[in-house]
Design a protein around this motif. Structure first.
Motif, PDB file in Angstrom:
ATOM      1  N   ASP A   1      -4.316  11.737  47.835  1.00 23.96           N
ATOM      2  CA  ASP A   1      -5.529  12.532  47.111  1.00 23.96           C
ATOM      3  C   ASP A   1      -5.934  12.148  45.778  1.00 23.96           C
ATOM      4  O   ASP A   1      -5.418  11.493  45.265  1.00 23.96           O
ATOM      5  CB  ASP A   1      -5.247  14.053  47.766  1.00 23.96           C
ATOM      6  N   GLU A   2      -7.103  12.927  45.516  1.00 20.60           N
ATOM      7  CA  GLU A   2      -7.768  12.442  44.071  1.00 20.60           C
ATOM      8  C   GLU A   2      -6.869  12.741  43.127  1.00 20.60           C
ATOM      9  O   GLU A   2      -7.132  12.197  41.931  1.00 20.60           O
ATOM     10  CB  GLU A   2      -9.039  13.065  44.074  1.00 20.60           C
ATOM     11  N   SER A   3      -5.984  13.647  43.143  1.00 20.30           N
ATOM     12  CA  SER A   3      -5.153  13.735  41.921  1.00 20.30           C
ATOM     13  C   SER A   3      -3.942  13.255  42.055  1.00 20.30           C
ATOM     14  O   SER A   3      -3.295  13.349  40.646  1.00 20.30           O
ATOM     15  CB  SER A   3      -4.726  15.563  41.970  1.00 20.30           C
TER      16      SER A   3
ATOM     17  N   ARG B   1     -15.382   0.792  53.340  1.00 18.02           N
ATOM     18  CA  ARG B   1     -15.636   1.396  52.101  1.00 18.02           C
ATOM     19  C   ARG B   1     -14.589   0.914  51.319  1.00 18.02           C
ATOM     20  O   ARG B   1     -14.574   0.742  49.952  1.00 18.02           O
ATOM     21  CB  ARG B   1     -15.584   3.053  52.265  1.00 18.02           C
TER      22      ARG B   1
ATOM     23  N   THR C   1       0.158  13.730  45.867  1.00 21.70           N
ATOM     24  CA  THR C   1      -0.885  14.860  45.193  1.00 21.70           C
ATOM     25  C   THR C   1      -0.141  15.485  43.979  1.00 21.70           C
ATOM     26  O   THR C   1       0.956  15.586  43.998  1.00 21.70           O
ATOM     27  CB  THR C   1      -1.151  15.767  46.212  1.00 21.70           C
TER      28      THR C   1
ATOM     29  N   HIS D   1      -8.258   8.940  49.148  1.00 18.68           N
ATOM     30  CA  HIS D   1      -9.558   9.885  48.931  1.00 18.68           C
ATOM     31  C   HIS D   1     -10.519   8.861  48.158  1.00 18.68           C
ATOM     32  O   HIS D   1     -10.366   8.581  47.124  1.00 18.68           O
ATOM     33  CB  HIS D   1      -8.986  11.065  47.987  1.00 18.68           C
ATOM     34  N   SER D   2     -11.797   9.267  48.428  1.00 19.17           N
ATOM     35  CA  SER D   2     -12.926   8.488  47.749  1.00 19.17           C
ATOM     36  C   SER D   2     -13.231   8.777  46.278  1.00 19.17           C
ATOM     37  O   SER D   2     -13.437   7.917  45.593  1.00 19.17           O
ATOM     38  CB  SER D   2     -14.335   8.874  48.526  1.00 19.17           C
ATOM     39  N   ARG D   3     -12.558   9.864  45.837  1.00 15.78           N
ATOM     40  CA  ARG D   3     -12.505  10.052  44.382  1.00 15.78           C
ATOM     41  C   ARG D   3     -11.350   9.769  43.588  1.00 15.78           C
ATOM     42  O   ARG D   3     -11.200   9.731  42.403  1.00 15.78           O
ATOM     43  CB  ARG D   3     -13.073  11.581  44.170  1.00 15.78           C
ATOM     44  N   SER D   4     -10.245   9.172  44.422  1.00 18.79           N
ATOM     45  CA  SER D   4      -9.092   8.398  43.705  1.00 18.79           C
ATOM     46  C   SER D   4      -9.429   7.304  43.158  1.00 18.79           C
ATOM     47  O   SER D   4     -10.443   6.479  43.358  1.00 18.79           O
ATOM     48  CB  SER D   4      -8.224   8.420  44.915  1.00 18.79           C
ATOM     49  N   THR D   5      -8.706   6.904  41.832  1.00 15.56           N
ATOM     50  CA  THR D   5      -9.134   5.897  41.186  1.00 15.56           C
ATOM     51  C   THR D   5      -7.787   4.920  41.262  1.00 15.56           C
ATOM     52  O   THR D   5      -7.880   3.763  40.406  1.00 15.56           O
ATOM     53  CB  THR D   5      -9.049   6.188  39.634  1.00 15.56           C
TER      54      THR D   5
ATOM     55  N   ASP E   1     -13.107  11.252  52.652  1.00 17.07           N
ATOM     56  CA  ASP E   1     -13.643  11.996  51.592  1.00 17.07           C
ATOM     57  C   ASP E   1     -13.397  13.386  51.219  1.00 17.07           C
ATOM     58  O   ASP E   1     -13.639  13.978  50.311  1.00 17.07           O
ATOM     59  CB  ASP E   1     -15.368  12.274  51.955  1.00 17.07           C
ATOM     60  N   SER E   2     -12.205  13.718  52.286  1.00 16.14           N
ATOM     61  CA  SER E   2     -11.564  15.163  51.885  1.00 16.14           C
ATOM     62  C   SER E   2     -10.156  15.203  52.700  1.00 16.14           C
ATOM     63  O   SER E   2      -9.898  14.283  53.404  1.00 16.14           O
ATOM     64  CB  SER E   2     -12.440  16.078  52.318  1.00 16.14           C
TER      65      SER E   2
END
Length: 451
Positions: free
Chosen positions: A267-269, A324, A380, A299-303, A358-359
């Motif tokens: 996940d993004e965190s 993607r 996470t 997750h699409s906002r993960s770096t 995305d989620s």
């Protein structure tokens, strides 16, 4: 392995070169009816042995386990020589690298089997454990206690370690076991079963508590599946084709151990260092086993994707990615397009399907669509996401911030495992000692009658 390999004394280390031939070994029956009769005879001997095993106390069973452990060490030359024949035959037949890895025994892997047997001997005996109990108003005293299954059969392929694991678990839980280990490991399993039977005999336990039908080939396996009333439970362990064949054709009760299309969701965190370490372990430590990750969802906002992908690629992992993910990868990281086939594949090799979502909802939806119900993990730092993942993922094992490789009987403190059940009746997840027992009710009274 023939049934005449019984009632012999433990061999000396100087005899570690071959399985002794038996002068009165039965010939392999010529017809299916003859095979069925032979398998029924094996099952009947197993049932007799199971009755003796059910009466054995913990100390006696533990002596048997430790005798097997000592025999594996003493006879490792015999075992490794037999295994070398199977591995050579597998290479000549074009067996995949993943299957060869499962087939191969080494001194280190034999040591691992010995350690697992020692761990089993140190675990509590599940037989006689009181699940629940009470005294009724009429004075009847009730107990529900764990008791052995009886005759446990196992059908598996190219996994000689399973021969020892299942035998050890069956014996500790007071059962007898009938094994069908497959043609690919025939020589290794013959040597192992011989060593196990000798060890049991050396401590006064029935050698028929461990038997095999390998000598009767595929028809022997079919007869074992049809031996209703003689076999109490059958456990298949292997790939999809084997498991589904057993589930579809067996007349005896079956506990289904499923294939592992295992997922990890980042996940993004999630932090980069943890993600890299866990993915490398989950994919590359031993890619041929069922708790290896096969699909990565990011997750699409993960770096963390570039670092994770670069580390996996450097370790030799072939990445099968959606559009993607492909766009987000560094140019130095090679990949190939993924399709629906990839999302449903248990590679058992250095391949990994990678998708971007995305989620958490999208990750859960993907897993529900493609999962085999084995193991899923989330990486996470968000407690709410972890709790939602745990609640919404319906798999035998759900892991937070750790490698999927921990879905294993030994790692979870069960000593070993018969398999990892993906069904919901009787047993789910790694099957250890307790899962090889059932229960019975004991009712004690003082002359009560029902009104």
């Amino acid at each position: 392995m023939t049934e005449a390999l019984t009632h012999t004394t433990a061999a000396t280390s100087g005899e570690n070169t071959a399985v002794p031939a038996s002068p009165d070994a039965p010939a392999v029956p010529a017809s299916a009816a003859d095979v069925e009769a032979a398998v029924h005879a094996i099952a009947d001997r197993s049932r007799h042995a199971a009755r003796r095993m059910a009466r054995a106390n913990r100390a006696w069973k533990d002596r048997g386990l430790r005798a097997i452990a000592a025999a594996l060490q003493e006879r490792n030359g015999l075992i490794l020589a037999a295994n070398a024949k199977d591995v050579a035959a597998g290479k000549a037949n074009g067996t995949s690298a993943a299957m060869l890895d499962r087939l191969t025994l080494t001194e280190a892997r034999i040591t691992g089997l010995v350690d697992a047997l020692d761990n089993l001997a140190n675990l509590p005996d599940p037989v006689g454990n009181v699940v629940r109990g009470q005294t009724l108003p009429n004075g009847l005293r009730l107990r529900q206690v764990n008791v052995p299954m009886g005759v446990v059969a196992a059908i598996y392929e190219a996994r000689p370690n399973v021969t020892v694991d299942i035998a050890g678990l069956a014996l500790k839980s007071g059962n007898a076991v009938i094994l069908r280990g497959g043609t690919a490991a025939a020589a290794t399993n013959e040597a192992l079963v011989h060593v196990l039977r000798e060890a049991l005999d050396s401590v006064g336990l029935p050698s028929d508590a461990v038997q095999t039908v390998d000598q009767y080939g595929r028809e022997g396996a079919n007869a074992l599946m049809r031996a209703r009333g003689r076999v109490d439970v059958l456990i298949p362990r292997g790939g999809r084709e084997l498991i589904q064949s057993v589930v579809t054709n067996a007349a005896v009760p079956v506990i289904e151990t499923g294939e592992g299309n295992v997922h990890i969701f980042i996940d993004e965190s999630a932090g980069e260092e943890m993600a890299v370490d866990i993915l490398l372990n989950a994919k590359t430590q031993r890619p041929s086993v069922c708790n290896t990750v096969e699909t990565l969802l990011v997750h699409s906002r993960s770096t963390v994707l570039p670092a994770v992908a670069a580390a996996l690629s450097a370790a030799g992992v072939r990445l099968h990615v959606d559009e993607r993910v492909r766009a987000a990868l560094p140019s130095s990281v090679e990949s190939e397009p993924a399709s629906d086939v990839d999302w449903g594949t248990e590679y058992m090799d250095l391949d990994l399907a990678v998708a971007m979502v995305d989620s958490l909802d999208d990750a859960v939806k993907h897993i529900r669509t493609w999962s085999t119900g084995h193991t899923e993990a989330i990486l996470t730092n968000n407690l709410a996401n972890a709790e939602r993942f745990i609640a919404e993922i319906d798999s035998a094992a759900v892991i937070v911030n750790a490698s999927t490789r921990f879905t294993d009987g030994g790692e979870l403190g069960l000593g070993a495992e018969v398999g990892i059940s993906t069904q919901k009746l009787h047993a789910r997840g790694p099957m250890g000692l307790t899962e090889l027992t059932t229960t019975k009710w004991i009712v004690q009274g003082e002359g009560q009658v029902r009104g």
